[in-house]
Design a protein around this motif. Sequence first.
Motif, PDB file in Angstrom:
ATOM      1  N   THR A  99      42.811  27.699  39.726  1.00  0.00           N
ATOM      2  CA  THR A  99      43.584  27.049  38.659  1.00  0.00           C
ATOM      3  C   THR A  99      43.165  27.573  37.294  1.00  0.00           C
ATOM      4  OG1 THR A  99      43.755  25.055  40.030  1.00  0.00           O
ATOM      5  CG2 THR A  99      44.217  24.816  37.680  1.00  0.00           C
ATOM      6  N   VAL A 100      41.872  27.842  37.123  1.00  0.00           N
ATOM      7  CA  VAL A 100      41.390  28.404  35.862  1.00  0.00           C
ATOM      8  C   VAL A 100      41.822  29.853  35.697  1.00  0.00           C
ATOM      9  CG1 VAL A 100      39.311  28.919  34.521  1.00  0.00           C
ATOM     10  CG2 VAL A 100      39.427  26.832  35.886  1.00  0.00           C
ATOM     11  N   GLY A 101      41.848  30.611  36.788  1.00  0.00           N
ATOM     12  CA  GLY A 101      42.159  32.031  36.695  1.00  0.00           C
ATOM     13  C   GLY A 101      43.619  32.384  36.740  1.00  0.00           C
ATOM     14  N   MET A 102      44.509  31.436  36.997  1.00  0.00           N
ATOM     15  CA  MET A 102      45.933  31.753  37.067  1.00  0.00           C
ATOM     16  C   MET A 102      46.481  32.134  35.698  1.00  0.00           C
ATOM     17  SD  MET A 102      47.328  28.875  39.735  1.00  0.00           S
ATOM     18  CE  MET A 102      49.033  29.381  39.472  1.00  0.00           C
ATOM     19  N   LYS A 103      47.450  33.026  35.714  1.00  0.00           N
ATOM     20  CA  LYS A 103      48.027  33.524  34.465  1.00  0.00           C
ATOM     21  C   LYS A 103      48.881  32.480  33.766  1.00  0.00           C
ATOM     22  CE  LYS A 103      50.563  37.543  32.723  1.00  0.00           C
ATOM     23  NZ  LYS A 103      51.301  38.782  33.113  1.00  0.00           N
ATOM     24  N   CYS A 104      49.448  31.551  34.539  1.00  0.00           N
ATOM     25  CA  CYS A 104      50.341  30.557  33.963  1.00  0.00           C
ATOM     26  C   CYS A 104      49.602  29.381  33.342  1.00  0.00           C
ATOM     27  CB  CYS A 104      51.327  30.053  35.023  1.00  0.00           C
ATOM     28  SG  CYS A 104      50.532  29.296  36.457  1.00  0.00           S
ATOM     29  N   THR A 105      48.275  29.351  33.438  1.00  0.00           N
ATOM     30  CA  THR A 105      47.502  28.279  32.830  1.00  0.00           C
ATOM     31  C   THR A 105      46.815  28.773  31.555  1.00  0.00           C
ATOM     32  OG1 THR A 105      45.540  28.816  34.164  1.00  0.00           O
ATOM     33  CG2 THR A 105      47.099  27.222  35.076  1.00  0.00           C
ATOM     34  N   LYS A 106      46.416  27.848  30.727  1.00  0.00           N
ATOM     35  CA  LYS A 106      45.752  28.173  29.470  1.00  0.00           C
ATOM     36  C   LYS A 106      44.245  27.926  29.548  1.00  0.00           C
ATOM     37  CE  LYS A 106      49.815  27.180  26.641  1.00  0.00           C
ATOM     38  NZ  LYS A 106      50.362  26.403  25.494  1.00  0.00           N
ATOM     39  N   LEU A 107      43.723  27.860  30.745  1.00  0.00           N
ATOM     40  CA  LEU A 107      42.295  27.636  30.939  1.00  0.00           C
ATOM     41  C   LEU A 107      41.594  28.960  31.190  1.00  0.00           C
ATOM     42  CD1 LEU A 107      42.559  24.585  33.364  1.00  0.00           C
ATOM     43  CD2 LEU A 107      42.242  24.520  30.898  1.00  0.00           C
ATOM     44  N   GLY A 108      40.295  28.991  31.025  1.00  0.00           N
ATOM     45  CA  GLY A 108      39.515  30.163  31.387  1.00  0.00           C
ATOM     46  C   GLY A 108      39.199  31.128  30.275  1.00  0.00           C
ATOM     47  N   GLY A 109      39.758  30.961  29.087  1.00  0.00           N
ATOM     48  CA  GLY A 109      39.420  31.849  27.981  1.00  0.00           C
ATOM     49  C   GLY A 109      40.228  33.125  27.978  1.00  0.00           C
ATOM     50  N   ASP A 110      39.540  34.275  27.775  1.00  0.00           N
ATOM     51  CA  ASP A 110      40.228  35.550  27.619  1.00  0.00           C
ATOM     52  C   ASP A 110      40.681  36.087  28.977  1.00  0.00           C
ATOM     53  OD1 ASP A 110      37.749  36.012  28.647  1.00  0.00           O
ATOM     54  OD2 ASP A 110      37.183  37.580  27.231  1.00  0.00           O
ATOM     55  N   THR A 111      41.300  37.276  28.938  1.00  0.00           N
ATOM     56  CA  THR A 111      41.882  37.867  30.139  1.00  0.00           C
ATOM     57  C   THR A 111      40.822  38.245  31.166  1.00  0.00           C
ATOM     58  OG1 THR A 111      43.678  38.725  28.772  1.00  0.00           O
ATOM     59  CG2 THR A 111      43.434  39.662  30.983  1.00  0.00           C
ATOM     60  N   ASP A 112      39.692  38.784  30.700  1.00  0.00           N
ATOM     61  CA  ASP A 112      38.636  39.185  31.627  1.00  0.00           C
ATOM     62  C   ASP A 112      38.050  37.981  32.356  1.00  0.00           C
ATOM     63  OD1 ASP A 112      38.969  41.823  30.908  1.00  0.00           O
ATOM     64  OD2 ASP A 112      37.429  41.741  29.338  1.00  0.00           O
ATOM     65  N   SER A 113      37.850  36.901  31.651  1.00  0.00           N
ATOM     66  CA  SER A 113      37.301  35.697  32.289  1.00  0.00           C
ATOM     67  C   SER A 113      38.262  35.129  33.321  1.00  0.00           C
ATOM     68  CB  SER A 113      36.982  34.638  31.228  1.00  0.00           C
ATOM     69  OG  SER A 113      36.020  35.115  30.310  1.00  0.00           O
ATOM     70  N   LYS A 114      39.556  35.150  32.990  1.00  0.00           N
ATOM     71  CA  LYS A 114      40.545  34.656  33.939  1.00  0.00           C
ATOM     72  C   LYS A 114      40.641  35.574  35.151  1.00  0.00           C
ATOM     73  CE  LYS A 114      44.377  32.779  32.447  1.00  0.00           C
ATOM     74  NZ  LYS A 114      44.144  31.333  32.701  1.00  0.00           N
ATOM     75  N   SER A 115      40.452  36.865  34.964  1.00  0.00           N
ATOM     76  CA  SER A 115      40.479  37.790  36.101  1.00  0.00           C
ATOM     77  C   SER A 115      39.314  37.528  37.043  1.00  0.00           C
ATOM     78  CB  SER A 115      40.437  39.232  35.600  1.00  0.00           C
ATOM     79  OG  SER A 115      41.569  39.533  34.810  1.00  0.00           O
ATOM     80  N   HIS A 116      38.127  37.295  36.479  1.00  0.00           N
ATOM     81  CA  HIS A 116      36.972  36.997  37.324  1.00  0.00           C
ATOM     82  C   HIS A 116      37.155  35.669  38.061  1.00  0.00           C
ATOM     83  CE1 HIS A 116      34.878  39.842  34.413  1.00  0.00           C
ATOM     84  NE2 HIS A 116      34.676  40.393  35.601  1.00  0.00           N
ATOM     85  N   ALA A 117      37.698  34.689  37.379  1.00  0.00           N
ATOM     86  CA  ALA A 117      37.937  33.396  38.034  1.00  0.00           C
ATOM     87  C   ALA A 117      38.989  33.532  39.131  1.00  0.00           C
ATOM     88  CB  ALA A 117      38.374  32.364  36.999  1.00  0.00           C
ATOM     89  N   CYS A 118      40.013  34.335  38.887  1.00  0.00           N
ATOM     90  CA  CYS A 118      41.052  34.563  39.892  1.00  0.00           C
ATOM     91  C   CYS A 118      40.475  35.246  41.127  1.00  0.00           C
ATOM     92  CB  CYS A 118      42.170  35.397  39.276  1.00  0.00           C
ATOM     93  SG  CYS A 118      43.534  35.774  40.397  1.00  0.00           S
ATOM     94  N   PHE A 119      39.605  36.230  40.908  1.00  0.00           N
ATOM     95  CA  PHE A 119      38.979  36.929  42.030  1.00  0.00           C
ATOM     96  C   PHE A 119      38.058  35.991  42.808  1.00  0.00           C
ATOM     97  CE2 PHE A 119      35.524  39.521  43.789  1.00  0.00           C
ATOM     98  CZ  PHE A 119      36.258  40.392  44.587  1.00  0.00           C
ATOM     99  N   ALA A 120      37.298  35.161  42.114  1.00  0.00           N
ATOM    100  CA  ALA A 120      36.402  34.218  42.794  1.00  0.00           C
ATOM    101  C   ALA A 120      37.188  33.210  43.625  1.00  0.00           C
ATOM    102  CB  ALA A 120      35.527  33.494  41.766  1.00  0.00           C
ATOM    103  N   GLY A 121      38.312  32.737  43.080  1.00  0.00           N
ATOM    104  CA  GLY A 121      39.144  31.830  43.862  1.00  0.00           C
ATOM    105  C   GLY A 121      39.718  32.493  45.103  1.00  0.00           C
ATOM    106  N   GLY A 122      40.126  33.761  44.973  1.00  0.00           N
ATOM    107  CA  GLY A 122      40.631  34.480  46.140  1.00  0.00           C
ATOM    108  C   GLY A 122      39.575  34.671  47.210  1.00  0.00           C
TER     109      GLY A 122
END
Length: 219
Positions: A99-122
């Motif tokens: 949820t933090v790493g998804m592109k459609c949300t405003k959580l997680g900070g910058d793009t790199d942080s959201k990418s790492h969160a997205c990978f961890a969720g996967g």
Amino acid sequence: MASASLQFFAFILALFGVFGGITATLLPNWKVNADVGSNIITAITQMQGLWMDCTWYSTGMFSCTLKYSVLSLPVYVQAARTTMVLSCILSAFGICISTVGMKCTKLGGDTDSKSHACFAGGVCFILAGIFELVPTSWYTREIISNFLDQTIPESSKHEPGGAVYTGFISAAFLLIAGVIFCTSCFKKQQGAWIYPPKQHHFPSTEQDSNAGYSLKDYV
């Protein structure tokens, strides 16, 4: 990163996988034995799960017995209990992290942080799918091997129940969602390798003219 719609689709699959895994863990019909006998009025259906055994009578009555002793259970049932609980925990963590790493949300900070969160969720979804697929396959193998064993009486043989099929489907959903989340994090990095940033080159004439002026200053 991948489009927001693709990540949202993977998130919906992950939700179905989480609810399916929890349902399969709690259902008592991992293996089913229908004993009709000589009279259909006395027909009963025996169901065995990871946590309880239930008996359903044709009159509408049913009774369940909890499995309190862990050491008395077969090894594959003990392993199924442990791995299914781990799968539920990992999939729940995956929902929170993705949820933090998804592109459609405003959580997680910058793009790199959201990418790492997205990978961890996967990764959490993939591990949860593996932890759910292994015990389900092992449990199904034991049911089939006992069913094909000629030394076991017919009254003691069982067939796979609805919880087994639910486990297979939810594991597939978690694996697909995990692969989508993990691959969506590398798409931007691959594009950077394919299309490197442009470098500005100055004409050689300007460099020669500048060199000429510098030599004149020393004369």
